[in-house]
Write an enzyme that holds these catalytic residues in place. Structure first.
Site, PDB file in Angstrom:
ATOM      1  N   ASP A   1       8.184  32.351 -24.399  1.00 57.04           N
ATOM      2  CA  ASP A   1       8.021  32.375 -22.944  1.00 57.04           C
ATOM      3  C   ASP A   1       8.555  31.076 -22.350  1.00 57.04           C
ATOM      4  O   ASP A   1       9.355  31.079 -21.403  1.00 57.04           O
ATOM      5  CB  ASP A   1       6.530  32.555 -22.602  1.00 57.04           C
ATOM      6  CG  ASP A   1       6.290  32.507 -21.108  1.00 57.04           C
ATOM      7  OD1 ASP A   1       7.034  33.180 -20.378  1.00 57.04           O
ATOM      8  OD2 ASP A   1       5.358  31.790 -20.672  1.00 57.04           O
TER       9      ASP A   1
ATOM     10  N   TYR B   1      -1.378  35.276 -26.448  1.00 56.03           N
ATOM     11  CA  TYR B   1      -1.486  36.172 -25.294  1.00 56.03           C
ATOM     12  C   TYR B   1      -2.502  37.281 -25.567  1.00 56.03           C
ATOM     13  O   TYR B   1      -3.122  37.794 -24.642  1.00 56.03           O
ATOM     14  CB  TYR B   1      -0.140  36.835 -24.999  1.00 56.03           C
ATOM     15  CG  TYR B   1       0.817  36.021 -24.155  1.00 56.03           C
ATOM     16  CD1 TYR B   1       1.168  34.731 -24.516  1.00 56.03           C
ATOM     17  CD2 TYR B   1       1.378  36.565 -23.008  1.00 56.03           C
ATOM     18  CE1 TYR B   1       2.060  34.002 -23.754  1.00 56.03           C
ATOM     19  CE2 TYR B   1       2.278  35.836 -22.237  1.00 56.03           C
ATOM     20  CZ  TYR B   1       2.612  34.561 -22.624  1.00 56.03           C
ATOM     21  OH  TYR B   1       3.502  33.842 -21.860  1.00 56.03           O
TER      22      TYR B   1
ATOM     23  N   ASP C   1       8.888  21.573 -30.144  1.00 60.12           N
ATOM     24  CA  ASP C   1       9.120  20.451 -29.219  1.00 60.12           C
ATOM     25  C   ASP C   1      10.553  19.940 -29.364  1.00 60.12           C
ATOM     26  O   ASP C   1      11.238  19.660 -28.378  1.00 60.12           O
ATOM     27  CB  ASP C   1       8.080  19.328 -29.410  1.00 60.12           C
ATOM     28  CG  ASP C   1       7.847  18.961 -30.862  1.00 60.12           C
ATOM     29  OD1 ASP C   1       8.342  19.667 -31.764  1.00 60.12           O
ATOM     30  OD2 ASP C   1       7.161  17.947 -31.108  1.00 60.12           O
TER      31      ASP C   1
ATOM     32  N   LYS D   1       5.659  25.518 -34.919  1.00 55.11           N
ATOM     33  CA  LYS D   1       4.995  24.207 -34.851  1.00 55.11           C
ATOM     34  C   LYS D   1       4.214  24.044 -36.161  1.00 55.11           C
ATOM     35  O   LYS D   1       2.978  23.913 -36.164  1.00 55.11           O
ATOM     36  CB  LYS D   1       4.083  24.175 -33.613  1.00 55.11           C
ATOM     37  CG  LYS D   1       3.464  22.828 -33.304  1.00 55.11           C
ATOM     38  CD  LYS D   1       4.444  21.800 -32.758  1.00 55.11           C
ATOM     39  CE  LYS D   1       3.783  20.436 -32.639  1.00 55.11           C
ATOM     40  NZ  LYS D   1       4.721  19.355 -32.314  1.00 55.11           N
TER      41      LYS D   1
ATOM     42  N   ASP E   1      12.483  30.245 -20.287  1.00 53.28           N
ATOM     43  CA  ASP E   1      12.648  29.705 -18.928  1.00 53.28           C
ATOM     44  C   ASP E   1      13.606  28.515 -18.964  1.00 53.28           C
ATOM     45  O   ASP E   1      14.491  28.375 -18.119  1.00 53.28           O
ATOM     46  CB  ASP E   1      11.303  29.239 -18.343  1.00 53.28           C
ATOM     47  CG  ASP E   1      10.620  30.311 -17.512  1.00 53.28           C
ATOM     48  OD1 ASP E   1      10.762  31.507 -17.859  1.00 53.28           O
ATOM     49  OD2 ASP E   1       9.936  29.965 -16.525  1.00 53.28           O
TER      50      ASP E   1
HETATM   51  C1  IPM Z   1       7.573  36.445 -18.672  1.00 55.38           C
HETATM   52  C2  IPM Z   1       6.437  36.119 -17.756  1.00 55.38           C
HETATM   53  C3  IPM Z   1       5.172  36.800 -18.275  1.00 55.38           C
HETATM   54  C4  IPM Z   1       4.893  36.239 -19.664  1.00 55.38           C
HETATM   55  C5  IPM Z   1       3.945  36.651 -17.352  1.00 55.38           C
HETATM   56  C6  IPM Z   1       4.217  37.168 -15.972  1.00 55.38           C
HETATM   57  C7  IPM Z   1       2.723  37.295 -17.953  1.00 55.38           C
HETATM   58  O1  IPM Z   1       6.299  34.736 -17.642  1.00 55.38           O
HETATM   59  O2  IPM Z   1       7.872  37.648 -18.850  1.00 55.38           O
HETATM   60  O3  IPM Z   1       8.175  35.528 -19.220  1.00 55.38           O
HETATM   61  O4  IPM Z   1       4.289  35.170 -19.792  1.00 55.38           O
HETATM   62  O5  IPM Z   1       5.269  36.904 -20.625  1.00 55.38           O
HETATM   63 MG    MG Z   2       7.842  33.629 -18.594  1.00 57.11          MG
END
Ligand code: IPM
Ligand code: MG
Length: 355
Positions: free
Chosen positions: A243, A142, A219, A187, A247
């Site tokens: 990240d 990032y 993975d 990884k 999710d």
């Molecule tokens: C998160 C989001 C952010 C990230 C984006 C919006 C930059 O996906 O906080 O998980 O990738 O960190």
């Molecule tokens: Mg995210």
């Protein structure tokens, strides 16, 4: 206590979910005799519209001067093609880096009331889902160099030992407070940065003999999270892996709309935000789930303000709301009582009791 809270409503559903959260915080202040001052900060697409910059220095300064920052969400289609590649997300990354909040905590815990909302088989859910992802937040790909030259684009992924060590320590300390199992995810079969990651984690392990450290390739981890989530207690990983995995982990608990996060660095001034995005498709319709943000505020009370009872009170109010069968559309299932964003905030506020 008096606390100054920088409030970033942001874009999409951001303003709606933050407004409901402020209602909850106001009631906490009333019940416990605190004063919360809110300082409005513009960040994201709305700041691009206003200043041509997703986070101007003056706005960042307001955050740095506050006792903590509460954030809704930023981003949206509208700002995807702004000339100069100025994106709303850049504001968020600048804020995280500017505040030095390297440690991002994302809990994946299933609320018993929402077991049916999980897309996983009942037999897997019944084994329990309750783990924490500790995500490194201000390093890695990032924040490496990004450039495009002709038909080639480059993004640099790099980590120093000290960057790995400080997040590694948070991983071990988090595990010490829980079931003492830490899984380091990387990884290392491909990446140098991951081999360094693994080496540093194992060196640290000597200092935390009470914690059982294991390694897992990212993975495989993505697979294990859906196959056998009960095996995890604390996962520690680098920025982009965290990240993606967070999710995935959120979805198995029912809805990404329920998951809060805290980000802290060297001081108690933290950044608190739900892990979901700005969901422009449902913005302004009063159907978003504000619980991820409300629970983020609870984390702020607990981790930044040391208001433990107040944090419990907010979490209990959320639990009471779920007990009574109220559901926003994202977690609606048979027999649930459908409510909108505002109603959700109102009911949780009414459910608040002094612990
Ligand atoms: C998160 C989001 C952010 C990230 C984006 C919006 C930059 O996906 O906080 O998980 O990738 O960190
Ligand atoms: Mg995210």
């Amino acid at each position: 206590m008096l606390k100054n809270i920088a409030v970033i409503r942001g874009d999409g559903i951001g303003p709606e979910i933050v407004n409901e959260t402020l209602k909850v915080l106001d009631r906490v202040a009333e019940l416990y005799g605190h004063t919360f001052n809110y300082i409005d900060v513009d960040m994201g697409g709305c700041a691009i519209d206003k200043y041509g910059d997703p986070l101007p220095e003056t706005e960042l300064k307001k955050c740095l001067k506050s006792d903590s920052v509460l954030l809704g969400a930023v981003g949206g289609e509208k700002w995807n093609d702004v000339p100069g590649n100025i994106r709303p997300e850049k504001g968020l990354l600048r804020l995280r880096a500017g505040m030095g909040v390297y440690s991002n905590i994302r809990p994946a815990k299933i609320w018993p009331q929402l077991a049916d909302a999980s897309p996983l088989k009942k037999s897997i859910v019944e084994q329990g889902i309750d783990f924490i992802i500790v995500r490194e937040l201000i390093g890695g790909i990032y924040f490496g160099e990004h450039k495009t030259e002709g038909d080639t684009a480059i993004d640099v992924l790099k980590y120093s030992e000290s960057e790995i060590e400080r997040i590694g320590r948070i991983g071990f300390e988090t595990a010490q407070k829980r079931n003492k199992k830490l899984c380091s995810v990387e990884k290392s079969n491909v990446l140098d940065s991951s081999r360094l990651w693994k080496k540093v984690m194992h060196r640290l392990a000597d200092e935390y003999p009470d914690v059982e450290l294991s390694d897992m390739l990212v993975d495989n981890c993505a697979m294990q999270i859906v196959k056998n989530p009960a095996q995890f207690d604390v996962i520690v990983t680098e920025n982009m892996f965290g990240d993606i995995l967070s999710d995935e982990a959120s979805m198995i608990t029912g809805s990404i709309g329920m998951i809060p996060s805290s980000s802290l660095g060297a001081t108690t001034c933290g950044l608190y935000e739900p892990i979901h995005g700005s969901a422009p498709d449902i913005a302004g319709k009063d159907i978003a789930n504000p619980i991820g943000t409300i629970l983020s505020a609870a984390m702020m009370l607990r981790f930044s303000f040391d208001m433990l009872k107040e944090a419990d009170a907010v979490e209990n109010a959320v639990s009471a709301y779920l007990d009574k069968g109220y559901r926003t559309a994202d977690i609606m299932s048979e027999g649930g009582k459908l409510v909108g964003c505002k109603q959700c905030g109102d009911i949780i506020t009414q459910n608040l009791r002094k612990e």
